[in-house]
Design a protein around this motif. Structure first.
Motif, PDB file in Angstrom:
ATOM      1  N   VAL A 114      36.877 -12.072  40.606  1.00  0.00           N
ATOM      2  CA  VAL A 114      36.145 -13.342  40.669  1.00  0.00           C
ATOM      3  C   VAL A 114      35.050 -13.369  39.618  1.00  0.00           C
ATOM      4  CG1 VAL A 114      34.786 -14.863  42.154  1.00  0.00           C
ATOM      5  CG2 VAL A 114      36.653 -13.522  43.125  1.00  0.00           C
ATOM      6  N   VAL A 115      34.363 -12.254  39.447  1.00  0.00           N
ATOM      7  CA  VAL A 115      33.322 -12.171  38.415  1.00  0.00           C
ATOM      8  C   VAL A 115      33.937 -12.409  37.040  1.00  0.00           C
ATOM      9  CG1 VAL A 115      31.681 -10.651  37.255  1.00  0.00           C
ATOM     10  CG2 VAL A 115      31.840 -10.649  39.751  1.00  0.00           C
ATOM     11  N   ASP A 116      35.098 -11.811  36.785  1.00  0.00           N
ATOM     12  CA  ASP A 116      35.776 -12.004  35.498  1.00  0.00           C
ATOM     13  C   ASP A 116      36.055 -13.478  35.242  1.00  0.00           C
ATOM     14  OD1 ASP A 116      35.836  -9.556  34.327  1.00  0.00           O
ATOM     15  OD2 ASP A 116      37.830  -9.010  35.027  1.00  0.00           O
ATOM     16  N   ALA A 117      36.492 -14.200  36.284  1.00  0.00           N
ATOM     17  CA  ALA A 117      36.795 -15.623  36.122  1.00  0.00           C
ATOM     18  C   ALA A 117      35.533 -16.419  35.818  1.00  0.00           C
ATOM     19  CB  ALA A 117      37.459 -16.151  37.390  1.00  0.00           C
ATOM     20  N   ILE A 118      34.432 -16.070  36.472  1.00  0.00           N
ATOM     21  CA  ILE A 118      33.165 -16.764  36.229  1.00  0.00           C
ATOM     22  C   ILE A 118      32.691 -16.509  34.802  1.00  0.00           C
ATOM     23  CG2 ILE A 118      30.728 -16.866  36.873  1.00  0.00           C
ATOM     24  CD1 ILE A 118      31.612 -16.121  39.736  1.00  0.00           C
ATOM     25  N   VAL A 119      32.778 -15.254  34.390  1.00  0.00           N
ATOM     26  CA  VAL A 119      32.317 -14.891  33.047  1.00  0.00           C
ATOM     27  C   VAL A 119      33.199 -15.534  31.976  1.00  0.00           C
ATOM     28  CG1 VAL A 119      32.047 -12.963  31.443  1.00  0.00           C
ATOM     29  CG2 VAL A 119      31.253 -12.740  33.802  1.00  0.00           C
ATOM     30  N   ALA A 120      34.502 -15.593  32.242  1.00  0.00           N
ATOM     31  CA  ALA A 120      35.422 -16.183  31.270  1.00  0.00           C
ATOM     32  C   ALA A 120      35.115 -17.658  31.036  1.00  0.00           C
ATOM     33  CB  ALA A 120      36.864 -16.005  31.736  1.00  0.00           C
ATOM     34  N   ALA A 121      34.509 -18.320  32.027  1.00  0.00           N
ATOM     35  CA  ALA A 121      34.206 -19.742  31.899  1.00  0.00           C
ATOM     36  C   ALA A 121      32.888 -19.999  31.169  1.00  0.00           C
ATOM     37  CB  ALA A 121      34.143 -20.387  33.286  1.00  0.00           C
ATOM     38  N   VAL A 156      27.242 -10.493  29.165  1.00  0.00           N
ATOM     39  CA  VAL A 156      26.828 -10.235  30.541  1.00  0.00           C
ATOM     40  C   VAL A 156      26.119  -8.888  30.610  1.00  0.00           C
ATOM     41  CG1 VAL A 156      27.603  -9.961  32.930  1.00  0.00           C
ATOM     42  CG2 VAL A 156      28.796 -11.537  31.404  1.00  0.00           C
ATOM     43  N   VAL A 157      25.040  -8.832  31.387  1.00  0.00           N
ATOM     44  CA  VAL A 157      24.344  -7.571  31.622  1.00  0.00           C
ATOM     45  C   VAL A 157      24.500  -7.211  33.095  1.00  0.00           C
ATOM     46  CG1 VAL A 157      22.126  -8.740  32.025  1.00  0.00           C
ATOM     47  CG2 VAL A 157      22.153  -6.319  31.406  1.00  0.00           C
ATOM     48  N   GLU A 166      15.952  -8.905  24.056  1.00  0.00           N
ATOM     49  CA  GLU A 166      17.389  -8.605  24.094  1.00  0.00           C
ATOM     50  C   GLU A 166      18.054  -9.300  25.280  1.00  0.00           C
ATOM     51  OE1 GLU A 166      17.944  -4.194  22.221  1.00  0.00           O
ATOM     52  OE2 GLU A 166      16.731  -4.340  24.042  1.00  0.00           O
ATOM     53  N   LEU A 167      17.388  -9.273  26.453  1.00  0.00           N
ATOM     54  CA  LEU A 167      17.957  -9.913  27.638  1.00  0.00           C
ATOM     55  C   LEU A 167      18.139 -11.405  27.426  1.00  0.00           C
ATOM     56  CD1 LEU A 167      15.995  -8.126  30.509  1.00  0.00           C
ATOM     57  CD2 LEU A 167      18.444  -7.964  30.033  1.00  0.00           C
ATOM     58  N   ASP A 168      17.297 -12.000  26.602  1.00  0.00           N
ATOM     59  CA  ASP A 168      17.397 -13.437  26.337  1.00  0.00           C
ATOM     60  C   ASP A 168      18.700 -13.785  25.624  1.00  0.00           C
ATOM     61  OD1 ASP A 168      16.226 -15.993  26.624  1.00  0.00           O
ATOM     62  OD2 ASP A 168      15.674 -15.989  24.506  1.00  0.00           O
ATOM     63  N   GLY A 169      19.356 -12.791  25.059  1.00  0.00           N
ATOM     64  CA  GLY A 169      20.618 -13.032  24.373  1.00  0.00           C
ATOM     65  C   GLY A 169      21.822 -12.926  25.294  1.00  0.00           C
ATOM     66  N   TYR A 170      21.581 -12.705  26.578  1.00  0.00           N
ATOM     67  CA  TYR A 170      22.682 -12.592  27.541  1.00  0.00           C
ATOM     68  C   TYR A 170      22.784 -13.869  28.362  1.00  0.00           C
ATOM     69  CZ  TYR A 170      23.211  -7.696  26.378  1.00  0.00           C
ATOM     70  OH  TYR A 170      23.451  -6.532  25.692  1.00  0.00           O
ATOM     71  N   ALA A 171      24.013 -14.314  28.577  1.00  0.00           N
ATOM     72  CA  ALA A 171      24.226 -15.564  29.306  1.00  0.00           C
ATOM     73  C   ALA A 171      24.174 -15.366  30.813  1.00  0.00           C
ATOM     74  CB  ALA A 171      25.579 -16.163  28.926  1.00  0.00           C
ATOM     75  N   ALA A 172      24.470 -14.155  31.292  1.00  0.00           N
ATOM     76  CA  ALA A 172      24.574 -13.943  32.734  1.00  0.00           C
ATOM     77  C   ALA A 172      24.214 -12.516  33.099  1.00  0.00           C
ATOM     78  CB  ALA A 172      25.992 -14.267  33.216  1.00  0.00           C
ATOM     79  N   LEU A 214      22.290 -17.385  34.043  1.00  0.00           N
ATOM     80  CA  LEU A 214      23.146 -17.379  35.222  1.00  0.00           C
ATOM     81  C   LEU A 214      23.002 -16.055  35.957  1.00  0.00           C
ATOM     82  CD1 LEU A 214      25.558 -18.244  37.060  1.00  0.00           C
ATOM     83  CD2 LEU A 214      27.080 -17.320  35.288  1.00  0.00           C
ATOM     84  N   HIS A 215      22.741 -16.129  37.256  1.00  0.00           N
ATOM     85  CA  HIS A 215      22.687 -14.931  38.094  1.00  0.00           C
ATOM     86  C   HIS A 215      23.869 -14.975  39.059  1.00  0.00           C
ATOM     87  CE1 HIS A 215      20.261 -12.316  41.183  1.00  0.00           C
ATOM     88  NE2 HIS A 215      21.353 -11.709  40.747  1.00  0.00           N
ATOM     89  N   VAL A 216      24.787 -14.035  38.901  1.00  0.00           N
ATOM     90  CA  VAL A 216      25.886 -13.866  39.848  1.00  0.00           C
ATOM     91  C   VAL A 216      25.463 -12.761  40.805  1.00  0.00           C
ATOM     92  CG1 VAL A 216      28.319 -13.316  40.164  1.00  0.00           C
ATOM     93  CG2 VAL A 216      27.580 -14.554  38.111  1.00  0.00           C
ATOM     94  N   CYS A 217      25.244 -13.120  42.067  1.00  0.00           N
ATOM     95  CA  CYS A 217      24.704 -12.179  43.038  1.00  0.00           C
ATOM     96  C   CYS A 217      25.738 -11.925  44.128  1.00  0.00           C
ATOM     97  CB  CYS A 217      23.413 -12.725  43.647  1.00  0.00           C
ATOM     98  SG  CYS A 217      22.549 -11.536  44.683  1.00  0.00           S
TER      99      CYS A 217
END
Length: 218
Positions: free
Chosen positions: A65-72, A79-80, A119-125, A159-162
Motif C-alpha cells: 500500500v505504501v508503494d502505491a501511495i508513493v508511486a502516485a 521518501v524518507v 535535506e528533508l525539505d527535498g523529500y515529498a513524503a 506527506l506523512h504516511v503513518c
C-alpha cells in the motif's frame, strides 16, 4: 553599575541551587472508559473528520500500500523512512533511511547520519509507525522510537504516511497516557497541519505535513 542580565541570571542560579531535586511521582491511574466494539471505527471516523485519509490494510505488512501511495507522488517524489521501520521499504531507489538519535542507528551503510532540515525539505513524503491512536479524538501519538524516527522527519516532508496497528487504538486520552512513557518525547497529531487567520481562512501545511495518510493495519 550591575548589569540587569547578571542580576536575573544570578537569581535563577540561586533558586536552582536551593531547589528540591527529589524524584516527583506522576500518577498515571487516570479514569478511562473500557474498550468496546466500535472503537476502531470511531478512530477512523474522527481521523477522517480532520481531513486525513485512512486506508484499512488487512494482514500486517503495509509495504504494498505504501508503494502505491508513493508511486502516485508527482515526479516519483523521494521518501524518507526511520531506521527502525519494521517493513522493508528501502528497495526503492528514491527511499532514504534517516538515522534515529534515540538509538544511534543509521541507514544500510551504518553511518548513522541524520538528514538536515534543508535535506528533508527535498523529500515529498515520510513513512513512520506510531505509538498509539485515540478513538475518541482521532489523535495519533508518536514517541519517536526507532520505528517512528526523529520529530523532524515527521514535520518537514509534505506527506506523512503513518502506520497504526489496530491493537494500538485505545478508547480515550487517559487510556493513551497509560500506554505512554512520560520520559520520552511525544508528538500528538490530529489531522494534517493547519491553521486559520483572523478571517478564518484555513491554510494547511504550516507547522507540519500538508497531507496525512493513515494506514490502519490488522
Amino acid at each position: 553599575m550591575t548589569n540587569a542580565r547578571e542580576v536575573i541570571l544570578g537569581r535563577v542560579r540561586a533558586a536552582l541551587a536551593e531547589a528540591d531535586r527529589s524524584e516527583v511521582h506522576v500518577p498515571t491511574a487516570y479514569r478511562s472508559r473500557p474498550e468496546r466494539e466500535g472503537d476502531v471505527e470511531r478512530f477512523v471516523e474522527r481521523v477522517e473528520d480532520y481531513r486525513a485519509t485512512v486506508t484499512r490494510v488487512p494482514g500486517d505488512d503495509p509495504a504494498a500500500v505504501v508503494d502505491a501511495i508513493v508511486a502516485a507522488l508527482p515526479d516519483g517524489g523521494r521518501v524518507v523512512v526511520p531506521s527502525g521501520l519494521p517493513w522493508d521499504l528501502t528497495g526503492r531507489a528514491d527511499t532514504t533511511v534517516d538515522s534515529n538519535t534515540a538509538t544511534g542507528a543509521g541507514g544500510p551503510d551504518g553511518d548513522g547520519r541524520a538528514l538536515s532540515s534543508t535535506e528533508l525539505d527535498g523529500y515529498a513524503a515520510v513513512v513512520t509507525a506510531a505509538a498509539v491512536g485515540i478513538a475518541e479524538t482521532g489523535t495519533i501519538v508518536l514517541t519517536h522510537e526507532a520505528d517512528q524516527g526523529r520529530r523532524a522527519i515527521s514535520l518537514v516532508p509534505d506527506l506523512h504516511v503513518c502506520v497504526v496497528r489496530v491493537d494500538q487504538v485505545v478508547p480515550d486520552v487517559p487510556a493513551a497516557f497509560r500506554r505512554l512513557d512520560p520520559g520520552r518525547p511525544q508528538t500528538w497529531i490530529s489531522g494534517p497541519s493547519a491553521t486559520s487567520d483572523i478571517e478564518l481562512n484555513r491554510v494547511e501545511g504550516v507547522h507540519g505535513p500538508r497531507t496525512l495518510h493513515v494506514l490502519l493495519v490488522g
